[in-house]
Design an enzyme around this catalytic site. Sequence first.
Site, PDB file in Angstrom:
ATOM      1  N   GLU A   1       6.126  -2.994  -7.741  1.00  0.00           N
ATOM      2  CA  GLU A   1       5.623  -4.058  -8.631  1.00  0.00           C
ATOM      3  C   GLU A   1       6.518  -4.334  -9.846  1.00  0.00           C
ATOM      4  OE1 GLU A   1       2.707  -2.585  -5.992  1.00  0.00           O
ATOM      5  OE2 GLU A   1       3.737  -1.458  -7.553  1.00  0.00           O
TER       6      GLU A   1
ATOM      7  N   ASP B   1       7.653   1.715  -1.703  1.00  0.00           N
ATOM      8  CA  ASP B   1       6.377   1.810  -2.413  1.00  0.00           C
ATOM      9  C   ASP B   1       6.563   1.490  -3.890  1.00  0.00           C
ATOM     10  OD1 ASP B   1       3.701   2.302  -2.843  1.00  0.00           O
ATOM     11  OD2 ASP B   1       3.700   4.224  -1.803  1.00  0.00           O
TER      12      ASP B   1
ATOM     13  N   ASP C   1      -3.334  -0.209  -2.516  1.00  0.00           N
ATOM     14  CA  ASP C   1      -4.264   0.927  -2.467  1.00  0.00           C
ATOM     15  C   ASP C   1      -5.701   0.470  -2.647  1.00  0.00           C
ATOM     16  OD1 ASP C   1      -2.066   2.534  -2.126  1.00  0.00           O
ATOM     17  OD2 ASP C   1      -1.897   3.047  -4.232  1.00  0.00           O
TER      18      ASP C   1
END
Length: 966
Positions: free
Chosen positions: A575, A572, A649
């Site tokens: 980025e 997760d 998300d």
Amino acid sequence: MRDIVRINKRQSRKPPVLQQIGLLFLTILGCYGVRAQSVTPPYKKIPNGIAICLNQSGTPPQYLRLQFVTPSILHVIVKPDSNFITAPTLMIQARPLENIDYKVSTLKNGRELEIKSGRLQAVVDLITGKISYLDQNDHALLRETGNARSFKPIEIAASGYYNIVQQFDNVQNSPLFGLGGNQLGYTDLRGKDLEMIQYNSNVFNPFLVSTGHFALLWNNSSITYYGHPEQYRTLADLKLFDVEGKPGALTATYITDTTHPAGMFSRREKSIGYQFAKDSALLPGRFKMTTRSKVIWEGAVSSDQSTAMYDFILKFGGYVKVWLDHQPVVDWWRQAWNPAEVPFKLQMESGKKYDIKVEWAPDGTSSFAALRQKRQIKDQDRQIRFHSEAGKQIDYYVLTGQKIDSLISGYRYLTGKAPIMPKWAYGFWQSKEHYNSQKEILATAKQFRQKQIPIDNIVQDWYYWKKDDWGSQEFDRSRYPDPAGMIRQLHNDYDLRFMISVWPKFYEGSKYFKQFWDNNWLYKQNVIEKRKDWMGYVSTFYDAFNPAAGSAFWDIVKEKIYSKGVDAWWLDATEPDIVDNITNDRRMELMTPSYAGAPQIDFNAYALAQDKTFYTGQRDADPNKRVFILTRSAFTGAQRYAAATWSGDIGATWQEMHRQIATGISFSMAGIPYWSMDIGGFAVESKYQKPGPKLKEAWRELQTRWFQFGAFSPIFRSHGQAPAREMFNIAPEGHPAYSSMLYYDQLRYRLMPYIYSVGAATYFKNYTPMRGLAMDFPEDQQATAITDAYMFGPGLLIAPVTRPHVTTKAVYLPKGVQWYGFYNGKHFNGGQIIQATAPYGRMPVFVSAGTILPTGPVRQHTGPLADTLDIYVYAGKDGQFTLYEDQGTTYDYEKGQFQKIEFKYRDTTGNLEISAPKGRYNEKVPGHKTFRIYWVNPASAVGIDAKAAPAKTVIYKDRPVKISLH
């Protein structure tokens, strides 16, 4: 160099041809330092290519390197000096060069230099330096235009870097696809602008494909901008008028509490510019942002430029509505902490006023609203332009091929094959944010099995550690007393796999923080500033580009998590998302110290480095167990590390569901084949937390339609915030929502022979499971423009329903092929729009003529190929399908241990040929099978739900079979 410039000026009066020849001599004289009379020809040969130095009049020289990687792939490098960097990058795998047959020729009296293989050619103009690319038949593919390339020195922590630009003309104006998973609803990227910056919900991969038989792979991992040169500007660059017509600003009305509007006030504002977290300081002091606040901007906009189309883009969190020229253009919700962007357009005549109204309800104490615009330019649709923030050279690959599949095959040749995922990964996964204990996970698994809902994987999202110990990779024993035992029970009692979330994040004071801090393996600035995350603790991320840091990180994960029997990884915030909603410059500041020397250099590739750590780590630890990674970000080459990517998300709304179709198409057409989304949307409006009967039904309908869509995604997974996402928690048994979700879950398992075979083709043939219609119908312009339908494998056309309360959907059936209804076998001609039936429990799915569709029985989890299969053969076109099977969880297939059975249908004769099985796995001789053959044709409407008898039944005894279906 000054002497060369003077010579160029003196020779400028020569006749054009003599001037060109003189320039060629001076090119070599200035660039290679040899005598002019020795120049024949004006280039240097390198393996499979050439190097050229261009000394354009009045400018510094540029050095070009053109090298064939294969006959269909040309690697191009341009530099301000001759020190070409040719070592493998993070993106590109090292491969030995083929011995390619190519030719170099001079054209047009020596002005142009051509390098040509049997499939691709490049022509360099030695005066202007521009390159044109053509196919083997001399058809133009691309050419450099205008100021085709530029280098601007930049000051970053590493030396020798430039801000670089490369521009092309899409000479055919052919549709363009790919570049990753944008969230703007785009598939065809002609005339579009993308800020290729990895962040939550936006995933970029700089690989661009075209129906015009070419592709471009931009070999740069810094932040990159795709589109025309003008960046988006604030509204202040237009002429603004307030509600009273006074020029210079809009009227902004602030309401802190809409239930008590007495305290509302207005002021004039020249822009709507609350784009980043820091911009909240610009809000009026009297205004307090809450879930009951609202801001309204009103007035008019005008332009003194000539009539043109203007592109607008709105970044927002909360509720927002926009009207332009009295027409509603936006009505959307997005969670406050993860803003979204919505584009829209307005044709503006010079000097004419256009009313504008923006209504923003922040829906939280930290939200965003920013509206920017820019004027479209001439020939914008034909322009292909990459602008990267950091690079030592312009570096790209030009690929050619007849089909987009062959272009993607070239991409994977350069960046790595996509392995076959473990078979269970093609089944259904259940997840949510988050399971809070071992007891809850086991109870959920038990319910799935008791209710006979097929499932293969259950997922533990974040926060299984102690609250203040993020980064320890240790379970909180008060909630997970025996993680290894829990996983064994999932495996042994419930036939389930277990995936777990791992973040590259460390809390200050957590178990391994000091080790990583002392070794300079952490980005330190966020800790120095004592910035806390949403849980209230100071944190930072580790530098995944540092091999020593990656090795140490994997060692911790291996000891604390993998050793307990974990099957797969959820990586997760890759980025990396150290802090939400900050500027790009601020993100660079927080990513220091940097192993690469400066964070700008490889910024977009953080996820790739993290994927590599886990893939290589697990394969070293357990060489024959298939790796599976799900990551929130991705970059060029992620597929070689068994990485799938999800779209982040996103919000639980119909609008978000609708544009996930385009997001998945774009991501898949950029070469990485395994894409996923949070079925149902991740973040949820507060109104759904304690809904009344009407809202509860609205929630169920959204979840049902999204689940239908998800069943035909490469990775089929339900996930999101509360309400709970298990189908038995969404609706009770017998409810239409429950019945539909159960139907599509079971259907996924019935289709497993087809789906797993498509997965094998993705490895063996570089295939792509989720397919924009341009991949299979490139000549059908109506099909290539579609953004809300796609092919799933070679035969299924998927058209999800993305609006509430509808029971039909307009579906375009591409021309050149006949089509059949998936459920009932009804026949349709291609090249038309039909109003497809779409009752609550079903979404439109069609099958193309020539499809051979193998299906099996409903199972509770994936397993070996069933002994009895139903084979649907769709008449109207010849067809072929390869049925594939292997052990399912090992890498034995890389050693040739698998079985393939070829099915071939001849439409003119109605004959179906089944080959003898090819290969074996686990030293097992394939067993006998029963194939029930259903022949679907205009006179025999047999659907997947039909109870009709098969046309033929074949007892397959591992020998070739030929069947007449007439």
